[in-house]
Design a protein around this motif. Structure first.
Motif, short mmCIF file in Angstrom:
data_model
loop_
_atom_site.label_atom_id
_atom_site.label_comp_id
_atom_site.label_asym_id
_atom_site.label_seq_id
_atom_site.Cartn_x
_atom_site.Cartn_y
_atom_site.Cartn_z
N THR A 50 90.45 33.50 29.73
CA THR A 50 91.26 32.53 30.61
C THR A 50 90.33 31.48 30.83
O THR A 50 89.02 31.73 31.20
CB THR A 50 91.46 33.53 32.00
N PRO A 51 90.99 30.13 31.03
CA PRO A 51 90.18 29.21 31.18
C PRO A 51 89.70 29.31 32.70
O PRO A 51 90.46 29.15 33.71
CB PRO A 51 91.19 27.74 31.07
N TRP A 52 88.31 29.34 33.07
CA TRP A 52 87.82 29.13 34.42
C TRP A 52 87.25 27.76 34.60
O TRP A 52 86.84 27.70 35.65
CB TRP A 52 86.81 30.20 34.47
N ILE A 53 87.14 26.97 33.46
CA ILE A 53 86.62 25.43 33.71
C ILE A 53 87.73 24.67 33.26
O ILE A 53 88.40 24.97 32.00
CB ILE A 53 85.45 25.26 32.86
N TRP A 54 88.16 23.60 33.88
CA TRP A 54 89.23 22.80 33.38
C TRP A 54 89.38 21.52 34.44
O TRP A 54 88.73 21.25 35.16
CB TRP A 54 90.74 23.38 33.67
N GLY A 55 90.27 20.56 33.84
CA GLY A 55 90.44 19.26 34.28
C GLY A 55 89.13 18.24 34.13
O GLY A 55 89.48 17.16 34.78
N LEU A 56 87.95 18.43 33.36
CA LEU A 56 86.92 17.33 33.58
C LEU A 56 87.39 16.31 32.49
O LEU A 56 88.01 16.58 31.49
CB LEU A 56 85.71 18.11 32.95
N GLU A 84 91.02 16.57 28.00
CA GLU A 84 90.35 17.58 29.01
C GLU A 84 89.47 18.51 28.36
O GLU A 84 89.61 19.08 27.54
CB GLU A 84 91.81 18.07 29.86
N LEU A 85 88.43 18.36 29.15
CA LEU A 85 87.53 19.51 28.85
C LEU A 85 87.83 20.94 29.64
O LEU A 85 88.07 20.96 30.68
CB LEU A 85 86.19 19.06 29.15
N ARG A 86 87.81 22.01 28.77
CA ARG A 86 87.82 23.20 29.64
C ARG A 86 86.97 24.46 28.92
O ARG A 86 86.11 24.02 27.93
CB ARG A 86 89.29 23.84 29.00
N GLY A 87 86.82 25.59 29.77
CA GLY A 87 85.76 26.51 29.23
C GLY A 87 86.64 27.75 29.61
O GLY A 87 87.15 27.94 30.58
N ASN A 124 84.53 15.48 37.41
CA ASN A 124 85.67 15.60 38.20
C ASN A 124 86.76 16.85 38.04
O ASN A 124 87.91 16.63 37.78
CB ASN A 124 86.56 14.24 38.25
N GLY A 125 86.28 17.67 37.42
CA GLY A 125 86.80 19.06 37.22
C GLY A 125 86.72 20.13 38.03
O GLY A 125 86.16 20.09 39.04
N SER A 126 87.12 21.21 37.51
CA SER A 126 87.23 22.50 38.51
C SER A 126 86.37 23.44 37.57
O SER A 126 86.53 23.76 36.39
CB SER A 126 88.41 22.98 39.03
N ILE A 127 85.67 24.51 38.34
CA ILE A 127 85.14 25.95 37.95
C ILE A 127 85.29 26.99 38.91
O ILE A 127 85.13 26.71 39.92
CB ILE A 127 83.63 25.69 37.49
N VAL A 128 85.92 28.04 38.30
CA VAL A 128 86.05 29.19 39.39
C VAL A 128 85.21 30.33 39.01
O VAL A 128 84.91 30.46 37.59
CB VAL A 128 87.50 29.92 39.15
N ASP A 129 84.47 30.97 39.79
CA ASP A 129 83.39 31.91 39.87
C ASP A 129 84.53 33.35 39.83
O ASP A 129 85.21 33.56 40.58
CB ASP A 129 82.56 32.25 40.92
N ALA A 130 84.61 33.68 38.32
CA ALA A 130 85.77 34.75 38.13
C ALA A 130 85.29 36.31 38.99
O ALA A 130 86.15 36.95 39.12
CB ALA A 130 86.23 35.13 36.81
N GLY A 131 84.13 36.09 39.22
CA GLY A 131 83.71 37.35 39.98
C GLY A 131 83.95 37.31 41.34
O GLY A 131 84.05 38.42 42.03
N ASN A 132 84.16 36.14 42.30
CA ASN A 132 84.30 36.30 43.49
C ASN A 132 85.62 35.24 43.86
O ASN A 132 85.92 35.18 45.13
CB ASN A 132 83.01 35.88 44.39
#
Length: 171
Positions: free
Chosen positions: A93-99, A50-53, A109-117
Motif C-alpha cells: 500500500t502506498p504510505w508515501i505519496w504526493g511529493l 508524483e513520487l510514491r513509496g 510537499n508530500g505525505s508519509i503515514v507511519d503504518a504502525g501507528n
C-alpha cells in the motif's frame, strides 16, 4: 535540414531529462535511528510526476499484516476515499505519496503515514550519493535518502540506505 536536425536533438535531450529516472527511485531500507536495525524495505517510484513509496517487506512480520492502526482514509491518498486503509495490508500500500520534484534528487510537499501507528506527516525526501555530505558532521557512506517528516515546524530526519530488491525476499 540542419535546423530540423538541431531542433530534434534539443527535443531529444529535453525529453530525456523529463523522463530520466531520479536517483532516489528504487529500493531502500529504513533504519531505526537508535538501534541501527532495519525496520522495513521500501520501493520508491514515480506515477505521473508524483513520487510514491510502498513497503515491500518488514523483517520478522508476516506479509499479510493489516494496517489496522491507520485511519480509514487520508486526504489525497492515491487509493481514494473508497478504500478503507485500515483494512489494507501494510505491504504494497502506498504510505508515501504526493511529493513533487524541486530538482533531481529532491522532492517536497508530500505525505508519509507511519503504518504502525497511523500518524501522518508532511514529507520531504533528498538523495545523497555515497561520499557526499549529509550534514556538516555526517558523510554518506552509501547512497542515502534523507527522509524528513514534520508536523508544522516540528520535524526530524531519518536516513535510509540503498537496498537490493533481493533483500526484500530474504526477510
Amino acid at each position: 535540414m540542419k535546423r530540423v536536425f538541431a531542433t530534434l536533438c534539443v527535443l531529444f535531450v529535453a525529453f530525456g531529462f523529463l523522463y530520466a529516472k531520479d536517483p532516489l527511485e528504487g529500493c531502500w531500507k529504513s533504519i531505526d535511528d537508535e538501534t541501527g536495525v532495519v525496520t522495513a524495505y521500501w520501493k520508491i517510484y514515480q506515477v505521473e510526476g508524483e513520487l510514491r513509496g510502498e513497503i515491500m517487506s518488514i523483517p520478522e512480520k508476516p506479509a499479510d499484516t493489516v494496517a489496522s492502526a491507520v485511519e480509514s482514509s487520508y486526504k489525497g491518498h492515491p487509493c481514494g476515499d473508497d478504500t478503507d486503509l485500515s483494512k489494507e495490508p501494510v505491504i504494497g500500500t502506498p504510505w508515501i505519496w504526493g511529493l513533487s520534484s524541486t530538482k533531481i534528487g529532491e522532492w517536497r510537499n508530500g505525505s508519509i503515514v507511519d503504518a504502525g501507528n497511523g500518524s501522518r506527516y508532511t514529507c520531504a525526501i533528498t538523495f545523497h550519493a555515497a561520499g557526499s555530505k549529509i550534514s556538516r558532521k555526517k558523510l554518506a557512506v552509501v547512497d542515502t535518502l534523507e527522509m524528513r517528516g514534520s508536523i508544522g515546524f516540528i520535524g526530524r530526519s531519518q536516513y535510509w540506505e540503498r537496498a537490493d530488491e533481493s533483500e526484500f525476499n530474504a526477510n
